[in-house]
Design a protein around this motif. Structure first.
Motif, mmCIF file in Angstrom:
data_model
loop_
_atom_site.group_PDB
_atom_site.id
_atom_site.type_symbol
_atom_site.label_atom_id
_atom_site.label_comp_id
_atom_site.label_asym_id
_atom_site.label_seq_id
_atom_site.Cartn_x
_atom_site.Cartn_y
_atom_site.Cartn_z
ATOM 1 N N ILE A 6 -1.347 -52.756 -24.639
ATOM 2 C CA ILE A 6 -2.820 -51.871 -25.205
ATOM 3 C C ILE A 6 -3.931 -51.622 -24.076
ATOM 4 C CG2 ILE A 6 -3.936 -53.985 -26.425
ATOM 5 C CD1 ILE A 6 -4.055 -50.454 -27.516
ATOM 6 N N THR A 29 -0.990 -44.474 -30.079
ATOM 7 C CA THR A 29 -0.816 -45.766 -30.889
ATOM 8 C C THR A 29 0.591 -45.818 -31.169
ATOM 9 O OG1 THR A 29 -1.553 -46.716 -32.802
ATOM 10 C CG2 THR A 29 -1.251 -44.334 -33.037
ATOM 11 N N TRP A 32 0.491 -46.739 -36.857
ATOM 12 C CA TRP A 32 -0.859 -46.289 -37.700
ATOM 13 C C TRP A 32 -1.135 -47.261 -38.809
ATOM 14 C CZ3 TRP A 32 -4.460 -42.591 -36.772
ATOM 15 C CH2 TRP A 32 -3.986 -41.705 -35.784
ATOM 16 N N ARG A 51 -10.606 -47.178 -32.172
ATOM 17 C CA ARG A 51 -10.961 -48.530 -31.631
ATOM 18 C C ARG A 51 -12.457 -48.371 -30.919
ATOM 19 N NH1 ARG A 51 -7.592 -52.579 -30.230
ATOM 20 N NH2 ARG A 51 -5.424 -52.407 -31.147
ATOM 21 N N LYS A 84 -7.145 -42.375 -31.846
ATOM 22 C CA LYS A 84 -5.854 -42.515 -31.853
ATOM 23 C C LYS A 84 -5.192 -41.033 -31.605
ATOM 24 C CE LYS A 84 -5.833 -47.178 -33.309
ATOM 25 N NZ LYS A 84 -5.291 -48.030 -34.530
#
Ligand code: SF4
Length: 320
Positions: A6, A29, A32, A51, A84
């Protein structure tokens, strides 16, 4: 440092827009809908379309999640927002794999109706998918007034699924809220949103979380908040006590020094060896909430109900 996972994705994320103080980026991503530890929560799965969160609550426990992306400046969480990359078919595919008896919570780490939602509409797109399934249980938690935008969609979801809206309101005092939650909508706007949704048949409640010792925990203020929540259509009322770990701890202590310097030492002592206050304090707050709920005819939790078109286990066919 070699970035992986990430952190690598975040640092290579294509910039959508850089505003004066806040940047929005697109983040791929892999998943989900994420499984949570069932023993610790009243739900089984979580969804967080963003985020980071621009509302910048000084107590926000989710600040540590930016460290997964190697973003460690104190204000990164509230100024570097990641939306995302939406993928409706992947979202549907994940949703349909989850057993219908298991509850899904939206907004467990970051607010799904934060300011980025006004332009990227990820929560709205998710609701469009949720409106096509039946017999499921969804929770949405927010401190925004934006859910009014999606009222029609929320009603569609709630016709075939159990849907609860949790509004977080820590105080009715607009000045206190401005310091604590600098970019969140005013408390009265959240209550007005609750009223609009509950009047339209959406089941709503209020959580006064986090309860902050010496700041928003006095009985008269909590009682006034509960009475206003009830008058606006809330069914349940509660609140959890402040949980304080790094990096939120440093941000919150700075806030205390600025806004409540007389409390700084007390907090340092209280949170010196633990992320939570004492058991005694928790018990006192629990008793206070019990009395306030009783006085205002509010329940501790959302009460179970069945929506008008409930068909558990009979999913509508969806294109995968
Ligand atoms: S609204 Fe929620 S997610 Fe956003 S900063 Fe505040 S506590 Fe954190």
């Amino acid at each position: 440092m070699q970035l992986v996972g990430i952190a690598k994705a975040a640092h290579g994320a294509p910039l959508l827009e850089a505003k004066r103080q806040v940047s929005y980026s697109h983040l791929a991503t892999g998943k989900w809908i994420n499984r949570v530890a069932p023993s610790r929560h009243s739900f089984d799965w979580s969804i967080n379309p963003y985020r980071g969160c621009e509302m910048a609550c000084q107590y926000c426990y989710a600040r540590y999640t930016h460290e997964f992306m190697e973003l460690r400046e104190p204000d990164d969480f509230e100024t570097r927002i990641f939306a995302k990359v939406w993928n409706a078919s992947e979202f549907r595919r994940e949703l349909l794999k989850i057993p219908v008896t298991q509850a899904i919570a939206i907004g467990t780490a970051t607010d799904p109706y934060q300011h980025a939602e006004r332009r990227y509409e990820l929560t709205r797109r998710m609701l469009e998918v949720l409106a096509t399934v039946s017999g499921r249980r969804f929770w949405i938690t927010t401190k925004s007034d934006l859910p009014v935008r999606d009222l029609g969609l929320l009603q569609q979801v709630a016709r075939r699924n159990v849907l609860y809206l949790n509004f977080t309101i820590t105080t009715l005092d607009a000045d206190l809220a401005r310091g604590l939650e600098p970019k969140a909508p005013r408390p009265d706007l959240r209550l007005a949103t609750l009223q609009a949704l509950s009047s339209a048949g959406i089941r709503c409640g209020v959580m006064a979380s986090p309860v902050l010792p010496g700041i928003n925990d006095d009985e008269a203020s909590l009682n006034q908040l509960a009475a206003s929540a009830k008058a606006s259509g809330a069914e349940w009322f509660g609140g959890g006590v402040l949980f304080l770990k790094s990096p939120t701890r440093e941000v919150f202590f700075n806030y205390l020094e600025r806004e409540h310097p007389h409390l700084a030492r007390r907090y340092q002592n209280t949170y010196a060896t633990s992320a939570r206050p004492t058991r005694d304090y928790h018990q006192q707050i629990e008793q206070r909430f019990d009395a306030i709920r009783l006085a205002n005819n509010l329940s501790r939790k959302a009460t179970p109900y069945l929506p008008p078109d409930w068909e558990q286990g009979n999913q509508l066919s969806l294109a995968l």
